[in-house]
Design a protein around this motif. Sequence first.
Motif, PDB file in Angstrom:
ATOM      1  N   ARG A   1       0.802  -1.233   0.000  1.00  0.00           N
ATOM      2  CA  ARG A   1       0.000   0.000   0.000  1.00  0.00           C
ATOM      3  C   ARG A   1       0.833   1.281   0.000  1.00  0.00           C
ATOM      4  NH1 ARG A   1       0.520  -1.584   5.068  1.00  0.00           N
ATOM      5  NH2 ARG A   1       0.560  -0.071   6.755  1.00  0.00           N
ATOM      6  N   LYS A   2       2.044   1.246   0.519  1.00  0.00           N
ATOM      7  CA  LYS A   2       2.880   2.457   0.580  1.00  0.00           C
ATOM      8  C   LYS A   2       3.869   2.547  -0.580  1.00  0.00           C
ATOM      9  CE  LYS A   2       2.504   2.889   5.553  1.00  0.00           C
ATOM     10  NZ  LYS A   2       3.211   2.937   6.830  1.00  0.00           N
ATOM     11  N   SER A   3       3.687   1.724  -1.597  1.00  0.00           N
ATOM     12  CA  SER A   3       4.626   1.696  -2.721  1.00  0.00           C
ATOM     13  C   SER A   3       4.435   2.863  -3.689  1.00  0.00           C
ATOM     14  CB  SER A   3       4.497   0.379  -3.484  1.00  0.00           C
ATOM     15  OG  SER A   3       3.243   0.318  -4.137  1.00  0.00           O
ATOM     16  N   GLY A   4       3.341   3.604  -3.524  1.00  0.00           N
ATOM     17  CA  GLY A   4       3.067   4.713  -4.427  1.00  0.00           C
ATOM     18  C   GLY A   4       2.138   4.351  -5.572  1.00  0.00           C
ATOM     19  N   HIS A   5       1.861   3.094  -5.755  1.00  0.00           N
ATOM     20  CA  HIS A   5       0.939   2.652  -6.798  1.00  0.00           C
ATOM     21  C   HIS A   5      -0.483   2.652  -6.241  1.00  0.00           C
ATOM     22  CE1 HIS A   5       4.186   1.445  -9.444  1.00  0.00           C
ATOM     23  NE2 HIS A   5       4.754   0.856  -8.404  1.00  0.00           N
ATOM     24  N   GLU A   6      -1.435   2.923  -7.106  1.00  0.00           N
ATOM     25  CA  GLU A   6      -2.834   2.972  -6.674  1.00  0.00           C
ATOM     26  C   GLU A   6      -3.616   1.725  -7.047  1.00  0.00           C
ATOM     27  OE1 GLU A   6      -4.804   6.530  -7.839  1.00  0.00           O
ATOM     28  OE2 GLU A   6      -3.220   7.814  -7.084  1.00  0.00           O
ATOM     29  N   ALA A   7      -3.190   1.019  -8.078  1.00  0.00           N
ATOM     30  CA  ALA A   7      -3.953  -0.133  -8.554  1.00  0.00           C
ATOM     31  C   ALA A   7      -3.029  -1.337  -8.724  1.00  0.00           C
ATOM     32  CB  ALA A   7      -4.625   0.200  -9.879  1.00  0.00           C
ATOM     33  N   PHE A   8      -3.551  -2.495  -8.344  1.00  0.00           N
ATOM     34  CA  PHE A   8      -2.796  -3.737  -8.418  1.00  0.00           C
ATOM     35  C   PHE A   8      -3.665  -4.828  -9.026  1.00  0.00           C
ATOM     36  CE2 PHE A   8      -1.026  -1.365  -4.921  1.00  0.00           C
ATOM     37  CZ  PHE A   8       0.345  -1.548  -5.048  1.00  0.00           C
ATOM     38  N   GLU A   9      -3.011  -5.861  -9.523  1.00  0.00           N
ATOM     39  CA  GLU A   9      -3.735  -7.062  -9.917  1.00  0.00           C
ATOM     40  C   GLU A   9      -3.171  -8.215  -9.105  1.00  0.00           C
ATOM     41  OE1 GLU A   9      -3.124  -8.392 -13.953  1.00  0.00           O
ATOM     42  OE2 GLU A   9      -1.149  -7.447 -14.005  1.00  0.00           O
ATOM     43  N   CYS A  10      -4.022  -9.145  -8.768  1.00  0.00           N
ATOM     44  CA  CYS A  10      -3.605 -10.305  -8.001  1.00  0.00           C
ATOM     45  C   CYS A  10      -3.371 -11.459  -8.969  1.00  0.00           C
ATOM     46  CB  CYS A  10      -4.683 -10.671  -6.978  1.00  0.00           C
ATOM     47  SG  CYS A  10      -4.131 -11.950  -5.850  1.00  0.00           S
ATOM     48  N   LEU A  11      -2.194 -12.046  -8.894  1.00  0.00           N
ATOM     49  CA  LEU A  11      -1.805 -13.118  -9.806  1.00  0.00           C
ATOM     50  C   LEU A  11      -1.404 -14.351  -9.013  1.00  0.00           C
ATOM     51  CD1 LEU A  11       0.373 -10.840 -12.078  1.00  0.00           C
ATOM     52  CD2 LEU A  11      -1.920 -11.669 -12.582  1.00  0.00           C
ATOM     53  N   ASN A  12      -1.206 -15.441  -9.735  1.00  0.00           N
ATOM     54  CA  ASN A  12      -0.826 -16.686  -9.097  1.00  0.00           C
ATOM     55  C   ASN A  12       0.258 -17.362  -9.914  1.00  0.00           C
ATOM     56  OD1 ASN A  12      -1.150 -19.786  -8.838  1.00  0.00           O
ATOM     57  ND2 ASN A  12      -2.155 -18.972  -7.034  1.00  0.00           N
ATOM     58  N   LYS A  13       1.296 -17.835  -9.225  1.00  0.00           N
ATOM     59  CA  LYS A  13       2.336 -18.614  -9.888  1.00  0.00           C
ATOM     60  C   LYS A  13       1.776 -20.009 -10.137  1.00  0.00           C
ATOM     61  CE  LYS A  13       5.934 -15.974  -7.694  1.00  0.00           C
ATOM     62  NZ  LYS A  13       6.951 -15.961  -6.644  1.00  0.00           N
ATOM     63  N   GLN A  14       1.803 -20.439 -11.362  1.00  0.00           N
ATOM     64  CA  GLN A  14       1.177 -21.695 -11.774  1.00  0.00           C
ATOM     65  C   GLN A  14       1.648 -22.879 -10.932  1.00  0.00           C
ATOM     66  OE1 GLN A  14       1.668 -22.574 -15.900  1.00  0.00           O
ATOM     67  NE2 GLN A  14       0.328 -24.324 -15.830  1.00  0.00           N
ATOM     68  N   GLY A  15       0.673 -23.624 -10.436  1.00  0.00           N
ATOM     69  CA  GLY A  15       0.953 -24.844  -9.691  1.00  0.00           C
ATOM     70  C   GLY A  15       1.343 -24.641  -8.239  1.00  0.00           C
ATOM     71  N   GLN A  16       1.286 -23.397  -7.728  1.00  0.00           N
ATOM     72  CA  GLN A  16       1.721 -23.142  -6.359  1.00  0.00           C
ATOM     73  C   GLN A  16       0.575 -22.853  -5.404  1.00  0.00           C
ATOM     74  OE1 GLN A  16       4.962 -20.404  -6.101  1.00  0.00           O
ATOM     75  NE2 GLN A  16       6.192 -21.525  -7.557  1.00  0.00           N
ATOM     76  N   GLY A  17      -0.647 -22.941  -5.877  1.00  0.00           N
ATOM     77  CA  GLY A  17      -1.790 -22.748  -4.989  1.00  0.00           C
ATOM     78  C   GLY A  17      -1.817 -21.375  -4.343  1.00  0.00           C
ATOM     79  N   VAL A  18      -2.400 -21.320  -3.169  1.00  0.00           N
ATOM     80  CA  VAL A  18      -2.561 -20.050  -2.449  1.00  0.00           C
ATOM     81  C   VAL A  18      -1.197 -19.424  -2.136  1.00  0.00           C
ATOM     82  CG1 VAL A  18      -3.430 -19.019  -0.312  1.00  0.00           C
ATOM     83  CG2 VAL A  18      -4.786 -20.725  -1.498  1.00  0.00           C
ATOM     84  N   GLU A  19      -0.202 -20.244  -1.846  1.00  0.00           N
ATOM     85  CA  GLU A  19       1.123 -19.730  -1.511  1.00  0.00           C
ATOM     86  C   GLU A  19       1.761 -18.969  -2.669  1.00  0.00           C
ATOM     87  OE1 GLU A  19       0.278 -23.064  -0.974  1.00  0.00           O
ATOM     88  OE2 GLU A  19      -0.270 -22.623   1.088  1.00  0.00           O
ATOM     89  N   GLY A  20       1.300 -19.227  -3.881  1.00  0.00           N
ATOM     90  CA  GLY A  20       1.854 -18.566  -5.056  1.00  0.00           C
ATOM     91  C   GLY A  20       1.155 -17.280  -5.430  1.00  0.00           C
ATOM     92  N   MET A  21       0.224 -16.821  -4.618  1.00  0.00           N
ATOM     93  CA  MET A  21      -0.505 -15.581  -4.920  1.00  0.00           C
ATOM     94  C   MET A  21       0.394 -14.374  -4.640  1.00  0.00           C
ATOM     95  SD  MET A  21      -3.427 -16.882  -5.770  1.00  0.00           S
ATOM     96  CE  MET A  21      -4.628 -15.601  -5.835  1.00  0.00           C
TER      97      MET A  21
ATOM     98  N   VAL B   1       0.744  -9.786  -5.733  1.00  0.00           N
ATOM     99  CA  VAL B   1       0.145  -8.642  -6.412  1.00  0.00           C
ATOM    100  C   VAL B   1       1.211  -7.960  -7.253  1.00  0.00           C
ATOM    101  CG1 VAL B   1      -1.676  -8.243  -4.717  1.00  0.00           C
ATOM    102  CG2 VAL B   1       0.508  -7.103  -4.434  1.00  0.00           C
ATOM    103  N   LYS B   2       0.736  -7.346  -8.331  1.00  0.00           N
ATOM    104  CA  LYS B   2       1.610  -6.645  -9.267  1.00  0.00           C
ATOM    105  C   LYS B   2       0.949  -5.305  -9.579  1.00  0.00           C
ATOM    106  CE  LYS B   2       3.175  -7.084 -14.014  1.00  0.00           C
ATOM    107  NZ  LYS B   2       3.111  -7.912 -15.209  1.00  0.00           N
ATOM    108  N   PRO B   3       1.702  -4.214  -9.525  1.00  0.00           N
ATOM    109  CA  PRO B   3       1.115  -2.908  -9.857  1.00  0.00           C
ATOM    110  C   PRO B   3       0.622  -2.878 -11.299  1.00  0.00           C
ATOM    111  CG  PRO B   3       3.274  -2.626  -8.826  1.00  0.00           C
ATOM    112  CD  PRO B   3       3.101  -4.084  -9.129  1.00  0.00           C
ATOM    113  N   LEU B   4      -0.528  -2.277 -11.499  1.00  0.00           N
ATOM    114  CA  LEU B   4      -1.038  -2.043 -12.848  1.00  0.00           C
ATOM    115  C   LEU B   4      -0.341  -0.813 -13.409  1.00  0.00           C
ATOM    116  CD1 LEU B   4      -4.852  -2.624 -12.349  1.00  0.00           C
ATOM    117  CD2 LEU B   4      -3.253  -4.113 -13.536  1.00  0.00           C
TER     118      LEU B   4
END
Length: 63
Positions: free
Chosen positions: A37-57, A59-62
């Motif tokens: 939240r303090k990175s200066g970005h306002e919008a993010f997308e939530c992604l997942n590393k393939q095959g890693q389940g919840v642990e692979g989730m 966020v990446k700034p849009l």
Amino acid sequence: MTQAVAPSRTAKTATLPPVRYGQQALGRCLAEFYKQRKSGHEAFECLNKQGQGVEGMYVKPLT
């Protein structure tokens, strides 16, 4: 005549029910968003590393 085969106990415990998985994934995304939240970005997308389940989730700034 067909016979039903009961799933093994390990198969039942190896996977999460869809609702529980979704709740955990959403929780992970929110936690990752909170960390960023303090990175200066306002919008993010939530992604997942393939095959890693919840642990692979993560966020990446849009852009």
